[in-house]
Design a protein around this motif. Structure first.
Motif, PDB file in Angstrom:
ATOM      1  N   HIS A 294      27.570  66.859  17.039  1.00 47.62           N
ATOM      2  CA  HIS A 294      28.046  68.234  17.029  1.00 47.62           C
ATOM      3  C   HIS A 294      28.624  68.671  15.687  1.00 47.62           C
ATOM      4  O   HIS A 294      29.120  69.795  15.570  1.00 47.62           O
ATOM      5  CB  HIS A 294      29.086  68.424  18.133  1.00 47.62           C
ATOM      6  CG  HIS A 294      28.608  67.995  19.480  1.00 47.62           C
ATOM      7  ND1 HIS A 294      27.505  68.560  20.100  1.00 47.62           N
ATOM      8  CD2 HIS A 294      29.055  67.034  20.322  1.00 47.62           C
ATOM      9  CE1 HIS A 294      27.311  67.979  21.266  1.00 47.62           C
ATOM     10  NE2 HIS A 294      28.227  67.046  21.421  1.00 47.62           N
TER      11      HIS A 294
ATOM     12  N   ARG B 160      41.785  69.950  21.747  1.00 46.24           N
ATOM     13  CA  ARG B 160      41.810  70.229  23.195  1.00 46.24           C
ATOM     14  C   ARG B 160      40.523  69.752  23.866  1.00 46.24           C
ATOM     15  O   ARG B 160      40.540  69.413  25.041  1.00 46.24           O
ATOM     16  CB  ARG B 160      41.975  71.731  23.453  1.00 46.24           C
ATOM     17  CG  ARG B 160      43.273  72.291  22.997  1.00 46.24           C
ATOM     18  CD  ARG B 160      44.331  72.132  24.090  1.00 46.24           C
ATOM     19  NE  ARG B 160      45.582  72.675  23.654  1.00 46.24           N
ATOM     20  CZ  ARG B 160      46.178  73.707  24.228  1.00 46.24           C
ATOM     21  NH1 ARG B 160      45.621  74.302  25.271  1.00 46.24           N
ATOM     22  NH2 ARG B 160      47.322  74.155  23.770  1.00 46.24           N
ATOM     23  N   VAL B 161      39.424  69.757  23.127  1.00 47.57           N
ATOM     24  CA  VAL B 161      38.147  69.307  23.674  1.00 47.57           C
ATOM     25  C   VAL B 161      38.095  67.783  23.696  1.00 47.57           C
ATOM     26  O   VAL B 161      37.388  67.184  24.496  1.00 47.57           O
ATOM     27  CB  VAL B 161      36.959  69.877  22.851  1.00 47.57           C
ATOM     28  CG1 VAL B 161      35.630  69.306  23.288  1.00 47.57           C
ATOM     29  CG2 VAL B 161      36.935  71.387  22.929  1.00 47.57           C
ATOM     30  N   GLY B 162      38.854  67.166  22.790  1.00 50.41           N
ATOM     31  CA  GLY B 162      38.866  65.718  22.705  1.00 50.41           C
ATOM     32  C   GLY B 162      38.094  65.189  21.515  1.00 50.41           C
ATOM     33  O   GLY B 162      37.811  64.017  21.421  1.00 50.41           O
ATOM     34  N   GLY B 163      37.733  66.099  20.605  1.00 47.05           N
ATOM     35  CA  GLY B 163      36.944  65.678  19.443  1.00 47.05           C
ATOM     36  C   GLY B 163      37.656  65.863  18.130  1.00 47.05           C
ATOM     37  O   GLY B 163      37.037  65.843  17.084  1.00 47.05           O
TER      38      GLY B 163
ATOM     39  N   LEU C 273      39.274  71.732  18.747  1.00 49.95           N
ATOM     40  CA  LEU C 273      38.609  70.429  18.919  1.00 49.95           C
ATOM     41  C   LEU C 273      39.533  69.390  19.547  1.00 49.95           C
ATOM     42  O   LEU C 273      39.103  68.574  20.351  1.00 49.95           O
ATOM     43  CB  LEU C 273      38.079  69.932  17.581  1.00 49.95           C
ATOM     44  CG  LEU C 273      36.921  70.725  16.992  1.00 49.95           C
ATOM     45  CD1 LEU C 273      36.618  70.261  15.587  1.00 49.95           C
ATOM     46  CD2 LEU C 273      35.697  70.638  17.881  1.00 49.95           C
TER      47      LEU C 273
ATOM     48  N   ALA D  89      38.601  76.270  23.783  1.00 47.71           N
ATOM     49  CA  ALA D  89      38.306  74.857  24.035  1.00 47.71           C
ATOM     50  C   ALA D  89      37.354  74.710  25.220  1.00 47.71           C
ATOM     51  O   ALA D  89      36.428  73.895  25.181  1.00 47.71           O
ATOM     52  CB  ALA D  89      39.596  74.081  24.279  1.00 47.71           C
ATOM     53  N   GLU D  90      37.564  75.506  26.258  1.00 44.62           N
ATOM     54  CA  GLU D  90      36.672  75.460  27.418  1.00 44.62           C
ATOM     55  C   GLU D  90      35.255  75.882  27.030  1.00 44.62           C
ATOM     56  O   GLU D  90      34.273  75.251  27.431  1.00 44.62           O
ATOM     57  CB  GLU D  90      37.200  76.372  28.517  1.00 44.62           C
ATOM     58  CG  GLU D  90      36.368  76.343  29.771  1.00 44.62           C
ATOM     59  CD  GLU D  90      36.914  77.266  30.843  1.00 44.62           C
ATOM     60  OE1 GLU D  90      36.146  78.107  31.340  1.00 44.62           O
ATOM     61  OE2 GLU D  90      38.106  77.138  31.165  1.00 44.62           O
TER      62      GLU D  90
ATOM     63  N   TRP E  36      33.697  73.114  24.858  1.00 44.65           N
ATOM     64  CA  TRP E  36      33.345  71.970  25.696  1.00 44.65           C
ATOM     65  C   TRP E  36      32.040  72.241  26.440  1.00 44.65           C
ATOM     66  O   TRP E  36      31.137  71.410  26.460  1.00 44.65           O
ATOM     67  CB  TRP E  36      34.491  71.683  26.664  1.00 44.65           C
ATOM     68  CG  TRP E  36      34.211  70.567  27.615  1.00 44.65           C
ATOM     69  CD1 TRP E  36      34.253  69.221  27.359  1.00 44.65           C
ATOM     70  CD2 TRP E  36      33.840  70.702  28.988  1.00 44.65           C
ATOM     71  NE1 TRP E  36      33.935  68.524  28.501  1.00 44.65           N
ATOM     72  CE2 TRP E  36      33.679  69.405  29.513  1.00 44.65           C
ATOM     73  CE3 TRP E  36      33.644  71.794  29.824  1.00 44.65           C
ATOM     74  CZ2 TRP E  36      33.311  69.182  30.836  1.00 44.65           C
ATOM     75  CZ3 TRP E  36      33.279  71.563  31.146  1.00 44.65           C
ATOM     76  CH2 TRP E  36      33.119  70.268  31.629  1.00 44.65           C
TER      77      TRP E  36
ATOM     78  N   PHE F 189      29.146  72.083  23.999  1.00 40.99           N
ATOM     79  CA  PHE F 189      28.798  70.707  23.657  1.00 40.99           C
ATOM     80  C   PHE F 189      28.013  70.045  24.790  1.00 40.99           C
ATOM     81  O   PHE F 189      27.036  69.334  24.541  1.00 40.99           O
ATOM     82  CB  PHE F 189      30.052  69.882  23.349  1.00 40.99           C
ATOM     83  CG  PHE F 189      30.685  70.179  22.018  1.00 40.99           C
ATOM     84  CD1 PHE F 189      30.112  71.038  21.095  1.00 40.99           C
ATOM     85  CD2 PHE F 189      31.895  69.587  21.688  1.00 40.99           C
ATOM     86  CE1 PHE F 189      30.706  71.295  19.871  1.00 40.99           C
ATOM     87  CE2 PHE F 189      32.496  69.839  20.466  1.00 40.99           C
ATOM     88  CZ  PHE F 189      31.907  70.680  19.553  1.00 40.99           C
ATOM     89  N   ILE F 190      28.412  70.283  26.025  1.00 41.06           N
ATOM     90  CA  ILE F 190      27.688  69.726  27.173  1.00 41.06           C
ATOM     91  C   ILE F 190      26.250  70.241  27.178  1.00 41.06           C
ATOM     92  O   ILE F 190      25.295  69.477  27.358  1.00 41.06           O
ATOM     93  CB  ILE F 190      28.382  70.101  28.507  1.00 41.06           C
ATOM     94  CG1 ILE F 190      29.767  69.485  28.587  1.00 41.06           C
ATOM     95  CG2 ILE F 190      27.513  69.728  29.704  1.00 41.06           C
ATOM     96  CD1 ILE F 190      29.806  68.011  28.812  1.00 41.06           C
TER      97      ILE F 190
END
Length: 100
Positions: free
Chosen positions: A80, A96-99, A94, A62-63, A66, A69-70
């Motif tokens: 994405h 955990r990433v918020g998506g 996803l 997830a890190e 993330w 994506f940034i």
């Protein structure tokens, strides 16, 4: 500085793009590639990992996703969906990433 067909130093124009702009674009592309390789590595580790390490592997993936994506957004890539499909990013990552 570019003047009527002449150029001076790093700021010279090349097809309307300043030399420094080319360097920045190159660095962004390089950083995106590194971030993508990190996503691949963490997803491979997740797939190969055992249940006792699952939470740690999900957090690591997830890190990495993330950060990827940034970096995509820094490059102007705002959607994405295609990257999610190409890398096969699992829903649990996803979320955990918020998506997810």
């Amino acid at each position: 500085m570019a003047m009527a067909g002449r150029s001076i130093g790093r700021g010279a124009e090349v097809n309307g793009i300043l030399g420094i702009d080319l360097e920045i674009l190159g660095e962004q592309a390089s950083a995106l590639g590194r971030a993508g390789r990190r996503v691949e590595a963490t997803l491979a580790a997740l797939a190969a990992g055992d249940a006792s390490d699952h939470d740690r592997l999900i957090r690591a993936a997830a890190e990495a996703v993330w950060a990827y994506f940034i970096q995509r957004e820094v490059c102007g890539l705002r959607r994405h969906d295609e990257a999610i499909a190409v890398y096969g990013i699992p829903r649990e990552v996803l979320v955990r990433v918020g998506g997810g």
